[in-house]
Design a protein around this motif. Structure first.
Motif, PDB file in Angstrom:
ATOM      1  N   ALA A  25      -5.054  26.445 -60.269  1.00 49.41           N
ATOM      2  CA  ALA A  25      -6.935  27.309 -60.995  1.00 49.41           C
ATOM      3  C   ALA A  25      -7.306  28.466 -60.684  1.00 49.41           C
ATOM      4  N   LYS A  26      -8.889  28.729 -61.418  1.00 52.34           N
ATOM      5  CA  LYS A  26      -9.034  29.915 -60.954  1.00 52.34           C
ATOM      6  C   LYS A  26      -9.621  30.279 -59.944  1.00 52.34           C
ATOM      7  N   ASP A  27      -9.539  31.732 -59.730  1.00 54.25           N
ATOM      8  CA  ASP A  27      -9.939  32.006 -58.355  1.00 54.25           C
ATOM      9  C   ASP A  27     -11.108  32.808 -58.462  1.00 54.25           C
ATOM     10  N   GLU A  28     -12.661  32.184 -58.967  1.00 52.80           N
ATOM     11  CA  GLU A  28     -13.952  33.590 -59.482  1.00 52.80           C
ATOM     12  C   GLU A  28     -14.784  33.597 -57.757  1.00 52.80           C
ATOM     13  N   SER A  29     -13.714  33.379 -56.968  1.00 51.67           N
ATOM     14  CA  SER A  29     -14.401  34.217 -55.607  1.00 51.67           C
ATOM     15  C   SER A  29     -15.276  35.367 -55.116  1.00 51.67           C
ATOM     16  N   ASN A  30     -14.055  36.053 -56.239  1.00 49.78           N
ATOM     17  CA  ASN A  30     -14.855  37.577 -56.208  1.00 49.78           C
ATOM     18  C   ASN A  30     -16.320  37.900 -56.832  1.00 49.78           C
ATOM     19  N   PRO A  31     -16.763  38.646 -56.447  1.00 50.36           N
ATOM     20  CA  PRO A  31     -17.883  38.703 -57.231  1.00 50.36           C
ATOM     21  C   PRO A  31     -18.449  39.417 -58.963  1.00 50.36           C
ATOM     22  N   TYR A  32     -16.960  40.183 -58.778  1.00 54.02           N
ATOM     23  CA  TYR A  32     -16.236  41.164 -59.947  1.00 54.02           C
ATOM     24  C   TYR A  32     -15.374  41.029 -60.889  1.00 54.02           C
ATOM     25  N   PHE A  33     -14.498  40.185 -60.353  1.00 50.13           N
ATOM     26  CA  PHE A  33     -13.446  40.089 -61.061  1.00 50.13           C
ATOM     27  C   PHE A  33     -12.718  38.670 -60.615  1.00 50.13           C
ATOM     28  N   THR A  34     -12.139  38.097 -61.740  1.00 54.33           N
ATOM     29  CA  THR A  34     -10.917  36.955 -61.516  1.00 54.33           C
ATOM     30  C   THR A  34     -10.054  37.369 -61.699  1.00 54.33           C
ATOM     31  N   TYR A  35      -9.109  36.136 -60.349  1.00 56.89           N
ATOM     32  CA  TYR A  35      -7.559  35.723 -60.795  1.00 56.89           C
ATOM     33  C   TYR A  35      -7.495  34.615 -61.214  1.00 56.89           C
ATOM     34  N   ASP A  36      -6.398  34.835 -62.882  1.00 52.02           N
ATOM     35  CA  ASP A  36      -5.862  33.762 -63.367  1.00 52.02           C
ATOM     36  C   ASP A  36      -4.879  33.490 -63.093  1.00 52.02           C
ATOM     37  N   LYS A  86     -15.248  40.516 -64.856  1.00 47.81           N
ATOM     38  CA  LYS A  86     -15.961  39.017 -64.955  1.00 47.81           C
ATOM     39  C   LYS A  86     -16.998  40.401 -66.140  1.00 47.81           C
ATOM     40  N   SER A  87     -17.523  41.436 -65.563  1.00 51.71           N
ATOM     41  CA  SER A  87     -18.288  41.978 -67.126  1.00 51.71           C
ATOM     42  C   SER A  87     -17.587  41.881 -68.055  1.00 51.71           C
ATOM     43  N   ILE A  88     -16.312  41.732 -68.086  1.00 54.56           N
ATOM     44  CA  ILE A  88     -15.417  41.563 -69.730  1.00 54.56           C
ATOM     45  C   ILE A  88     -15.637  40.294 -70.034  1.00 54.56           C
ATOM     46  N   TRP A  89     -15.204  39.448 -69.233  1.00 50.73           N
ATOM     47  CA  TRP A  89     -15.269  37.665 -69.938  1.00 50.73           C
ATOM     48  C   TRP A  89     -17.108  37.811 -70.653  1.00 50.73           C
ATOM     49  N   GLU A  90     -18.121  38.854 -70.156  1.00 49.58           N
ATOM     50  CA  GLU A  90     -19.481  37.847 -69.958  1.00 49.58           C
ATOM     51  C   GLU A  90     -19.638  38.649 -71.534  1.00 49.58           C
ATOM     52  N   LEU A  91     -19.651  40.199 -71.679  1.00 44.06           N
ATOM     53  CA  LEU A  91     -19.867  40.629 -72.271  1.00 44.06           C
ATOM     54  C   LEU A  91     -18.937  41.225 -73.708  1.00 44.06           C
ATOM     55  N   GLY A  92     -17.950  41.471 -73.342  1.00 47.89           N
ATOM     56  CA  GLY A  92     -16.738  41.500 -74.689  1.00 47.89           C
ATOM     57  C   GLY A  92     -15.728  43.051 -74.118  1.00 47.89           C
ATOM     58  N   THR A  93     -15.333  43.420 -74.993  1.00 46.86           N
ATOM     59  CA  THR A  93     -14.264  44.758 -75.128  1.00 46.86           C
ATOM     60  C   THR A  93     -15.463  45.607 -75.538  1.00 46.86           C
ATOM     61  N   PRO A  94     -15.457  47.062 -73.964  1.00 50.90           N
ATOM     62  CA  PRO A  94     -15.707  48.281 -74.664  1.00 50.90           C
ATOM     63  C   PRO A  94     -15.645  48.744 -75.649  1.00 50.90           C
ATOM     64  N   GLU A  95     -16.724  49.485 -76.654  1.00 47.92           N
ATOM     65  CA  GLU A  95     -15.928  50.176 -77.790  1.00 47.92           C
ATOM     66  C   GLU A  95     -16.312  51.694 -77.204  1.00 47.92           C
ATOM     67  N   ARG A  96     -17.090  52.092 -76.480  1.00 53.15           N
ATOM     68  CA  ARG A  96     -17.303  53.573 -75.985  1.00 53.15           C
ATOM     69  C   ARG A  96     -16.938  53.959 -74.569  1.00 53.15           C
ATOM     70  N   SER A  97     -16.722  55.053 -74.451  1.00 48.41           N
ATOM     71  CA  SER A  97     -16.686  55.022 -73.374  1.00 48.41           C
ATOM     72  C   SER A  97     -17.596  56.546 -72.805  1.00 48.41           C
ATOM     73  N   VAL A  98     -17.629  56.831 -71.642  1.00 48.03           N
ATOM     74  CA  VAL A  98     -18.077  58.245 -71.337  1.00 48.03           C
ATOM     75  C   VAL A  98     -17.935  58.702 -69.951  1.00 48.03           C
ATOM     76  N   VAL A  99     -17.228  59.995 -69.561  1.00 47.83           N
ATOM     77  CA  VAL A  99     -16.850  60.226 -68.291  1.00 47.83           C
ATOM     78  C   VAL A  99     -17.969  61.355 -67.679  1.00 47.83           C
ATOM     79  N   THR A 100     -18.182  60.270 -66.245  1.00 45.11           N
ATOM     80  CA  THR A 100     -19.908  60.834 -65.622  1.00 45.11           C
ATOM     81  C   THR A 100     -19.013  60.749 -64.224  1.00 45.11           C
ATOM     82  N   THR A 101     -19.944  60.466 -63.595  1.00 40.35           N
ATOM     83  CA  THR A 101     -19.709  60.707 -61.908  1.00 40.35           C
ATOM     84  C   THR A 101     -20.165  59.824 -61.213  1.00 40.35           C
TER      85      THR A 101
END
Lengths: 72, 972
Positions: free
Chosen positions: B178-189, B255-270
């Motif tokens: 089964a998928k490991d969802e224990s990490n708050p930020y990412f899943t392992y399937d 997990k944010s990709i599961w929730e929000l979908g694939t991002p379409e733009r990006s900005v380089v920042t610090t």
């Protein structure tokens, strides 16, 4: 700032410069106080020295003659 | 020859890491390519724009040669070698698209897909899946393996067609995990894993934690975190995200990709966390931030990240954020939401009123090391040019001010001497008073990589930090010194180097003041500094200290990295000078792989100091007493600048208690929680008539504030941060400020309300003013930063591309100065009432006062401050692991839970200061560094006793805080 705290801070500075080679320790203590102590801190030091300088390291007292005490 | 694709311009994965060496020319698909020797055929092809299909290769880790998708044919060689593991050779002729290799690739791909669920449309990696891309690239059109053993979810969850669901049919698939969802930020399937081992190798090679492995053999092989009973959260995984970054499929997925979908733009920042200053790509849809991905061309982080920068950005949209200005007459009233105009004129009237009544020097500012250079510059300009005094200070006062003084005195400038790349050339590293795996994790990963290549490590720290002994890392020497004896230990090392004649005489004669060296040598040669003489006092075995000194002096390139364990002492400045002495003695200054490197706590500590935040110096570290320097700013600003130094933060609080300091504008800092001796800070704040807090949240300091100005997060503004290697990096606005204004605009509005004629339209105009007035920034412009990515100061006509290494041909001050460093014991002593020594610090998942990280899922790792205590000290007090204890010093007392730890030595306890419920700083004292007033956080005499509940102080504090945070609804 309590007089004890102020005396301790001044004495810490004197303790460092006492260990340095040369013969200008008093000048270097005074320079440090002039460069880093805000006027009212130097005024407080002046008042404390005038009141007898209780608890001050002799080098602080010697250096005080070279400390600039702003009037304002 | 085919033009290379300039790697700078692309984030393309070139398959295998870069190599250095002599040029080698070969031909790939008829195209002549020249690359450094040892480069793989795959990378050479990719550089020439010829893409070779691959799955197990990625350019962040070494080639592995397991997937067999990248096979090529090479004329004169037998078989079909993997291009990722085959180095180039002169004259080699490579064919990447022969009929033979195309057929092999199709067969390989078919096998991969035979055990991969085909729910691509609903998969989180849809559109960002290398398996999908490679299936397309090799032209896979059919999968002949209809059914058989697989790792699919037997319930058919996610199946998109009957045929797909049928393949999963059955009464339970024993291979399914089964998928490991224990990490708050990412899943392992595991069902999507193709066992390419990229995650395992990233964890080992990039992060250096070794938390992951491939469990099982053959068809059973799956990625596993820790032991069989572990999940990702309970394992050694530090959630740096390197595995997620490396995974070619949705097996490890944010997990944010599961929730929000694939991002379409990006900005380089610090990044807005520690002083490493990692570059990130903020990936968005519209103004909806989907994820932060480390940018591979970031020169500080080289594509790596830690749990904070990578994942802990949720605070920026947390419900606790205050978005409207608020005011109140007294701090026992609830807050009133008002318009910006009303808040600013209320603040300006109060400040002007205070100055009329109590004088020009009765108000001041605190700038923030979490804000940009431009914002910091404006806040100190507000003090100097509008308040007309020098009462400006910054939180560097309480962290690295001794670095400023100590390095200024010895080398002539206050900054780290190297770039982070330098660590790749180091042979011996001293880490003193720093815990990089927690405080500066991305630098720690780069350091550990070098240590695994064979560099030696000397750790000087009271605690057995992770670097002393962890996976594939073992320090050559750990000097577990008693807190407060830094100067003695550093002098002990120097004593050995001088008396055993291990110093670099040629370097010293050429680069340093020889007379001063001789005075120093005479001083340090005295037997009272010998390791044997100081062994009882420091607790460091003399033999270990001698061996460490010999190793550092004789082991090749020696670099020193240090943190707040050096500076936050009564003799903090003296220890910094001692460190500079060690570097000069051994000739370890002015080239790659050496140097003195202060690890800065917050992202813009370096920048806030550069920008003239200290009360005694104008931007560029120039004392306010110098008329020629004042004139530069007087001409630029049209005002007269006070020639006297202003108050430092502790002095401001003392003056407030005395009644001569009445008003404070505090941007982006929480002095009530972060500064020592909480009761004294509270008394100082309570004595003021106008405290203006400019922050994202109602922090602890705001409990004593009269005006609250809402701040903008690092995602909501433009500007620059300067990291610990003097690197000026762009901070780019990726969304509009939720509070309506970027922070520099708020400061400008306050200045305008005070009557100043400020009219900056964009932070680039502020940078232009900085460049015009500050020689080390002379050539810095936003256009240049956009073009170069980043630059290290000094950046001027003499160094148009910036300065990666300092003091190369000579010290900034001319000759390097050896300074005598006599050990003086701190006044803070243990005794019958307080027999233990407390030292404080931070841990990986939390940051500073926790205002940001406590408002993220990082609390999964560290929900409360914990007292680490040695078993014998705990047993003597009847304290068991997990017990509530009372921690008391002469300053105050608090309660928290105890953890028995063999990292501590007997007699020393440790805690963090991330949580206001604990307020560790109610314990710390008002003792400070002799030169700079940097507080002595690292040595406090304490007692630990069993407890059954919060102290009276904690209850009173929480009651006051709750009362103070009340907000009245806005008037209609």
């Amino acid at each position: 700032m309590s007089p004890e705290k102020m005396a301790m801070m001044a004495n810490q500075i004197a303790t460092f410069f006492k260990t340095q080679p040369g013969s200008d320790q008093a000048q270097r203590v005074a320079d440090h106080l002039n460069d880093f102590w805000e006027p009212r801190m130097r005024q407080q030091l002046a008042a404390h020295v005038e009141a007898g300088g209780d608890g001050l390291d002799p080098l602080v007292k010697e250096a005080f003659a070279l400390v600039r005490v702003p009037a304002e | 020859m085919k033009d290379f694709i300039i790697p700078w311009d692309t984030d393309a994965d070139l398959g295998t890491p870069a190599r250095e060496g002599k040029p080698v020319t070969l031909t790939i698909d008829g195209v002549e390519v020249t690359v450094p020797e040892h480069t793989s055929v795959m990378r050479a092809a990719m550089l020439a724009g010829l893409k070779i299909p691959k799955l197990c290769a990625t350019d962040s880790v070494e080639a592995f040669g397991s997937c067999r998708l990248c096979v090529v044919e090479i004329e004169g060689r037998r078989g079909t070698p993997a291009s990722c593991t085959t180095p180039v050779a002169p004259g080699m002729k490579v064919h990447t698209q022969s009929a033979k290799v195309k057929k092999i690739r199709k067969g390989v791909m078919e096998l991969y897909i035979s055990d991969h669920p085909l729910d691509c449309l609903t998969c989180a990696a849809n559109g960002d899946c290398e398996l999908q891309d490679m299936a397309g690239m090799v032209g896979l059109r059919d999968v002949r393996y209809e059914s058989g053993q697989n790792h699919f979810d037997p319930t058919g969850t996610g199946a998109l067609s009957k045929a797909d669901a049928d393949r999963r049919d059955g009464p339970g698939n024993f291979r399914y995990i089964a998928k490991d969802e224990s990490n708050p930020y990412f899943t392992y399937d595991p069902s999507k894993c193709i066992v390419c081992s990229r995650c395992v190798r990233a964890c080992e090679e990039v992060q250096g934690t070794f938390a992951l492995t491939i469990e099982g053999r053959g068809f059973d092989s799956r990625v596993s975190a820790g032991a069989a009973s572990d999940n990702f959260l309970s394992s050694d995984c530090v959630s740096c995200g390197a595995c997620v970054q490396a995974c070619p499929t949705a097996t490890l997925q944010e997990k944010s990709i599961w929730e929000l979908g694939t991002p379409e733009r990006s900005v380089v920042t610090t990044c807005a966390y520690c002083g490493v200053g990692c570059s990130f790509k903020a990936e968005l849809n519209g103004d909806d931030l989907v994820r932060m991905v480390p940018w591979k061309h970031g020169k500080a982080n080289r594509g790596h990240s830690c749990v904070k920068g990578r994942f802990a950005y949720g605070y920026a949209s947390h419900k606790d954020r205050i978005l409207n200005p608020m005011i109140r007459d007294t701090i026992d009233e609830p807050w009133r939401e008002v318009s910006w105009d009303e808040a600013l004129s209320f603040a300006a009237d109060r400040l002007k009123g205070i100055q009329q009544k109590h004088g020009r020097r009765s108000i001041g500012v605190i700038t923030s090391s979490r804000c940009t250079n431009e914002e910091t510059y404006l806040v100190q300009k507000l003090a100097r040019g509008v308040f007309m005094n020098n009462n400006t200070d910054t939180c560097a006062r309480v962290c690295h001010s001794p670095t400023g003084y100590g390095l200024g005195q010895t080398f002539g400038t206050s900054a780290g001497t190297q770039d982070f790349d330098s660590v790749e050339h180091t042979d011996v590293v001293i880490v003193i008073g720093a815990n990089p795996t927690d405080g500066h994790p991305v630098f720690a990963s780069r350091l550990k990589k070098r240590l695994r290549q064979g560099a030696k490590l000397i750790v000087i720290d009271p605690r057995r930090i992770d670097l002393v002994k962890s996976a594939h890392i073992r320090a050559a020497h750990h000097l577990p010194l008693r807190p407060g004896t830094n100067v003695a230990v550093v002098s002990g090392l120097a004593h050995v180097i001088v008396t055993e004649k291990l110093y670099d005489e040629a370097f010293i004669r050429e680069r340093c003041d020889w007379d001063e060296f001789q005075e120093y040598a005479e001083f340090i040669s005295d037997p009272r500094h010998s390791p044997e003489a100081i062994e009882d006092m420091t607790g460091v075995p003399a033999v270990e200290m001698r061996d460490a000194a010999r190793l550092f002096a004789q082991g090749g390139n020696g670099a020193i990295y240090y943190g707040l364990g050096v500076t936050e002492h009564s003799q903090g400045s003296t220890t910094v000078m001692g460190i500079a002495n060690l570097a000069m003695l051994t000739g370890n200054i002015g080239r790659q792989g050496v140097g003195v490197n202060p690890l800065r706590g917050q992202n813009n500590v370096q920048g806030s100091c550069d920008m003239g935040s200290f009360p005694h110096e104008l931007p560029g570290y120039r004392h306010v007493k110098m008329p020629e320097v004042r004139k530069i700013f007087e001409d630029a600003w049209g005002v007269e600048i006070d020639p006297e130094p202003g108050l430092r933060i502790p002095n401001m609080l003392d003056a407030a208690v005395n009644g001569s300091f009445k008003g404070l504008y505090c941007q982006g800092e929480d002095i009530l929680q972060s500064d020592p001796d909480t009761k004294h800070v509270a008394a100082g704040l309570a004595a003021m008539d106008c405290v203006i807090v400019h922050d994202l949240f109602l922090n602890e300091t705001a409990n004593y504030a009269h005006v609250f100005l809402p701040g903008s997060s690092f995602l909501e503004k433009n500007g620059t941060f300067t990291n610990a290697e003097r690197r000026i990096n762009m901070v780019r606005k990726v969304m509009a400020p939720k509070n309506g204004y970027e922070d520099w605009e708020v400061t400008q509005k306050l200045a305008q309300a005070m009557g100043a004629d400020w009219n900056y339209g964009h932070p680039s105009e502020i940078m232009a003013e900085i460049a015009a007035t500050t020689p080390s920034f002379a050539n810095v412009t936003y256009e240049m930063l956009d073009e170069k990515g980043s630059v290290q100061w000094p950046c001027n006509d003499a160094n148009p591309d910036g300065t990666p290494l300092m003091h190369v041909d000579g010290f900034v001050r001319g000759k390097g100065r050896f300074i005598v460093t006599e050990y003086v014991a701190t006044e803070e002593r243990t005794g019958p009432c307080f027999p233990l020594l407390l030292t404080t610090g931070r841990i990986l998942s939390q940051y500073n006062v926790g205002a940001q990280t406590r408002r993220t899922e990082n609390t999964a790792w560290h929900p409360e401050d914990i007292l680490e205590i040695h078993a014998s000290d705990a047993e003597n007090r009847g304290v068991k692991d997990g017990d509530w204890i009372k921690l008391a010093s002469r300053s105050g007392e608090t309660t928290l839970r105890a953890q028995i730890s063999d990292r501590m030595m007997p007699g020393v306890v440790y805690t963090t200061f991330h949580h206001p419920d604990t307020q560790a700083n109610v314990i710390t004292t008002d003792f400070s560094d002799w030169a700079t007033n940097c507080p002595e956080y690292k040595v406090t005499a304490v007692q630990v006793l069993p407890s059954n509940g919060p102290t009276d102080w904690q209850e009173e504090y929480n009651a006051q805080a709750a009362k103070s945070r009340r907000i009245l609804p806005a008037a209609e």
